[in-house]
Design a protein around this motif. Structure first.
Motif, PDB file in Angstrom:
ATOM      1  N   LYS A   1       1.487 -43.926   7.008  1.00  0.00           N
ATOM      2  CA  LYS A   1       2.202 -44.583   8.100  1.00  0.00           C
ATOM      3  C   LYS A   1       1.183 -45.127   9.100  1.00  0.00           C
ATOM      4  N   SER A   2       1.431 -46.338   9.572  1.00  0.00           N
ATOM      5  CA  SER A   2       0.492 -46.988  10.491  1.00  0.00           C
ATOM      6  C   SER A   2       0.439 -46.292  11.838  1.00  0.00           C
ATOM      7  N   LEU A   3      -0.746 -46.319  12.401  1.00  0.00           N
ATOM      8  CA  LEU A   3      -0.903 -45.955  13.796  1.00  0.00           C
ATOM      9  C   LEU A   3      -0.866 -47.259  14.578  1.00  0.00           C
ATOM     10  N   PHE A   4       0.071 -47.361  15.500  1.00  0.00           N
ATOM     11  CA  PHE A   4       0.310 -48.619  16.190  1.00  0.00           C
ATOM     12  C   PHE A   4      -0.458 -48.699  17.503  1.00  0.00           C
ATOM     13  N   GLU A   5      -1.279 -49.715  17.617  1.00  0.00           N
ATOM     14  CA  GLU A   5      -2.026 -49.941  18.845  1.00  0.00           C
ATOM     15  C   GLU A   5      -1.080 -50.125  20.026  1.00  0.00           C
ATOM     16  N   GLU A   6      -0.019 -50.912  19.822  1.00  0.00           N
ATOM     17  CA  GLU A   6       0.918 -51.174  20.914  1.00  0.00           C
ATOM     18  C   GLU A   6       1.622 -49.896  21.361  1.00  0.00           C
ATOM     19  N   GLN A   7       1.944 -49.001  20.407  1.00  0.00           N
ATOM     20  CA  GLN A   7       2.618 -47.759  20.750  1.00  0.00           C
ATOM     21  C   GLN A   7       1.722 -46.875  21.617  1.00  0.00           C
ATOM     22  N   ILE A   8       0.447 -46.803  21.235  1.00  0.00           N
ATOM     23  CA  ILE A   8      -0.497 -46.015  22.035  1.00  0.00           C
ATOM     24  C   ILE A   8      -0.577 -46.571  23.454  1.00  0.00           C
ATOM     25  N   GLU A   9      -0.633 -47.899  23.562  1.00  0.00           N
ATOM     26  CA  GLU A   9      -0.725 -48.502  24.889  1.00  0.00           C
ATOM     27  C   GLU A   9       0.536 -48.244  25.708  1.00  0.00           C
ATOM     28  N   MET A  10       1.710 -48.299  25.052  1.00  0.00           N
ATOM     29  CA  MET A  10       2.953 -48.041  25.778  1.00  0.00           C
ATOM     30  C   MET A  10       3.031 -46.596  26.233  1.00  0.00           C
ATOM     31  N   ASN A  11       2.582 -45.661  25.382  1.00  0.00           N
ATOM     32  CA  ASN A  11       2.588 -44.251  25.771  1.00  0.00           C
ATOM     33  C   ASN A  11       1.674 -44.017  26.974  1.00  0.00           C
ATOM     34  N   ALA A  12       0.528 -44.685  26.945  1.00  0.00           N
ATOM     35  CA  ALA A  12      -0.406 -44.551  28.067  1.00  0.00           C
ATOM     36  C   ALA A  12       0.195 -45.140  29.342  1.00  0.00           C
ATOM     37  N   ASP A  13       0.868 -46.281  29.222  1.00  0.00           N
ATOM     38  CA  ASP A  13       1.481 -46.910  30.393  1.00  0.00           C
ATOM     39  C   ASP A  13       2.566 -46.012  30.995  1.00  0.00           C
TER      40      ASP A  13
ATOM     41  N   THR B   1      -6.577 -38.159  16.750  1.00  0.00           N
ATOM     42  CA  THR B   1      -6.842 -36.839  16.172  1.00  0.00           C
ATOM     43  C   THR B   1      -5.723 -36.420  15.231  1.00  0.00           C
ATOM     44  N   ASP B   2      -4.481 -36.652  15.638  1.00  0.00           N
ATOM     45  CA  ASP B   2      -3.345 -36.333  14.760  1.00  0.00           C
ATOM     46  C   ASP B   2      -3.416 -37.127  13.462  1.00  0.00           C
ATOM     47  N   TYR B   3      -3.839 -38.381  13.570  1.00  0.00           N
ATOM     48  CA  TYR B   3      -3.907 -39.231  12.377  1.00  0.00           C
ATOM     49  C   TYR B   3      -5.031 -38.784  11.451  1.00  0.00           C
ATOM     50  N   ILE B   4      -6.148 -38.415  12.015  1.00  0.00           N
ATOM     51  CA  ILE B   4      -7.265 -37.906  11.218  1.00  0.00           C
ATOM     52  C   ILE B   4      -6.838 -36.636  10.486  1.00  0.00           C
ATOM     53  N   ASP B   5      -6.089 -35.781  11.178  1.00  0.00           N
ATOM     54  CA  ASP B   5      -5.577 -34.554  10.542  1.00  0.00           C
ATOM     55  C   ASP B   5      -4.672 -34.892   9.362  1.00  0.00           C
ATOM     56  N   LEU B   6      -3.833 -35.928   9.525  1.00  0.00           N
ATOM     57  CA  LEU B   6      -2.937 -36.346   8.440  1.00  0.00           C
ATOM     58  C   LEU B   6      -3.739 -36.786   7.214  1.00  0.00           C
ATOM     59  N   ILE B   7      -4.773 -37.595   7.439  1.00  0.00           N
ATOM     60  CA  ILE B   7      -5.613 -38.056   6.329  1.00  0.00           C
ATOM     61  C   ILE B   7      -6.213 -36.865   5.588  1.00  0.00           C
ATOM     62  N   GLN B   8      -6.754 -35.940   6.330  1.00  0.00           N
ATOM     63  CA  GLN B   8      -7.419 -34.789   5.709  1.00  0.00           C
ATOM     64  C   GLN B   8      -6.433 -33.905   4.959  1.00  0.00           C
ATOM     65  N   GLU B   9      -5.239 -33.719   5.499  1.00  0.00           N
ATOM     66  CA  GLU B   9      -4.232 -32.899   4.819  1.00  0.00           C
ATOM     67  C   GLU B   9      -3.777 -33.543   3.518  1.00  0.00           C
ATOM     68  N   VAL B  10      -3.541 -34.848   3.557  1.00  0.00           N
ATOM     69  CA  VAL B  10      -3.085 -35.551   2.346  1.00  0.00           C
ATOM     70  C   VAL B  10      -4.182 -35.558   1.289  1.00  0.00           C
ATOM     71  N   LYS B  11      -5.423 -35.797   1.708  1.00  0.00           N
ATOM     72  CA  LYS B  11      -6.536 -35.791   0.757  1.00  0.00           C
ATOM     73  C   LYS B  11      -6.711 -34.414   0.117  1.00  0.00           C
ATOM     74  N   ALA B  12      -6.426 -33.352   0.865  1.00  0.00           N
ATOM     75  CA  ALA B  12      -6.568 -31.999   0.335  1.00  0.00           C
ATOM     76  C   ALA B  12      -5.484 -31.676  -0.697  1.00  0.00           C
ATOM     77  N   GLN B  13      -4.345 -32.358  -0.605  1.00  0.00           N
ATOM     78  CA  GLN B  13      -3.216 -32.040  -1.475  1.00  0.00           C
ATOM     79  C   GLN B  13      -3.009 -33.023  -2.619  1.00  0.00           C
ATOM     80  N   CYS B  14      -3.531 -34.238  -2.472  1.00  0.00           N
ATOM     81  CA  CYS B  14      -3.234 -35.295  -3.444  1.00  0.00           C
ATOM     82  C   CYS B  14      -4.511 -35.857  -4.078  1.00  0.00           C
ATOM     83  N   ALA B  15      -4.387 -36.285  -5.328  1.00  0.00           N
ATOM     84  CA  ALA B  15      -5.525 -36.846  -6.050  1.00  0.00           C
ATOM     85  C   ALA B  15      -5.510 -38.369  -6.065  1.00  0.00           C
TER      86      ALA B  15
END
Length: 325
Positions: A45-57, A82-96
């Motif tokens: 799932k994409s990490l949205f630049e606009e969403q991050i900016e809206m949350n910060a605003d 950080t949450d997204y990096i965790d997602l990548i690492q979890e998926v890589k640990a479980q999937c080939a």
């Protein structure tokens, strides 16, 4: 022996079915389910630049310390990254299967550092879903293409994993854009991303969300441009996206020149079992057609390989309605 392996953006896939970026790919256990069903790769799932900016605003509006703007913006971004990096690492640990990270962005400088972190986290590739709706009457259209070029150049400077550009179809010359992206380092291009669809509620007089899922009727544009780009720019790897709902749609896009296809709406509608169904039907079709590998028919009907390629450029209905009263 039927071989359905394919090469896409430099990655070796066991088959051309890629689970597209969506809410379905934000959960490691769900992604594992797609892998078991037979998916060749997954786009997170994409990490949205606009969403991050809206949350910060939003946080800035609630803050009594306007001087803390930079701190708040950096905090929000760092937390979500950080949450997204965790997602990548979890998926890589479980999937080939290959795991492709995804960023939905429209500014080059914001994501360069994040791209480095994605690579270090173990992502096999990075998909940049770039879209910016420009409505300024004085805006120069060529500046929009330059924005895409700047993004791909800057990201390619800092990562060694394949970088994929996912584009929309609202360009005057799609082959030219794809060729420019290829020349500036893009390892693959996805045709096309699907935007938010607005609708109007005439009873309550308000703007509402339209249909979020694609349909078979969306496939025609995907086929048209996949075939044209494949025929005119043979050196770029393509993934077809938008309008894929069954095995026949997948075969059509491969014949048009795609190396892979992205499934999304079909998975929401039918669940992960649609993946195995498509694979079974693909292999049966290949057996009936005496094809032992995808490369034997991929691109057979693209712009460069048919007697009258102008059929892909036809945009009027004259032929179909000329005999009607």
């Amino acid at each position: 022996m039927i071989d359905i392996k394919t090469k896409y953006a430099g990655l070796s896939l066991r088959n051309p079915l890629i689970v597209g970026s969506s809410g379905l790919t934000n959960n490691p256990s769900k992604i594992k389910e797609f892998e078991k069903a037979g998916a060749g790769a997954v786009v997170l799932k994409s990490l949205f630049e606009e969403q991050i900016e809206m949350n910060a605003d939003t946080l800035l509006q609630e803050s009594d310390y306007p001087d803390a703007a930079d701190y708040i913006r950096n905090y929000v971004k760092a937390h979500q990254v950080t949450d997204y990096i965790d997602l990548i690492q979890e998926v890589k640990a479980q999937c080939a299967i290959p795991v492709i990270a995804s960023i939905n962005c429209y500014k080059a400088d914001v994501w360069v550092d994040f791209a480095r972190q994605i690579e270090l986290a173990g992502a096999d590739a990075l998909e940049l879903n770039v879209f910016f709706l420009e409505t300024d009457l004085c805006y120069n259209g060529s500046e929009l293409q330059e924005r895409y070029i700047t993004i791909i150049r800057k990201v390619k400077e800092v990562v060694s994993i394949p970088v994929i550009m996912k584009i929309g179809k609202s360009f005057g010359n799609i082959p030219s854009l794809v060729d420019t992206l290829r020349a500036n380092g893009a390892d693959a291009v996805v045709l096309f991303n699907r935007y938010y669809q607005p609708d109007i509620d005439i009873n309550n007089l308000q703007l509402v969300s339209g249909n979020v899922f694609s349909s078979h009727s969306d496939l025609s544009d995907t086929i048209r441009w996949t075939a044209i780009v494949s025929g005119k720019i043979p050196g770029i790897s393509l993934a077809a996206s938008t309008g894929m709902h069954d095995w026949e749609d997948v075969i059509k896009c491969l014949l048009a020149g795609a190396s892979a296809v992205q499934l999304c709406s079909a998975l929401y509608t039918h669940g992960s079992e649609i993946i195995s169904q498509i694979l079974v039907c693909m292999e049966e079709w290949m057996h009936q057609m005496n094809f032992s590998a995808i490369d034997e028919f991929k691109g057979r009907l693209d712009y460069a390989n048919i007697p009258h390629p102008a059929v892909y450029e036809r945009s009027q209905f004259m032929k179909y309605f000329s005999n009607r009263d």
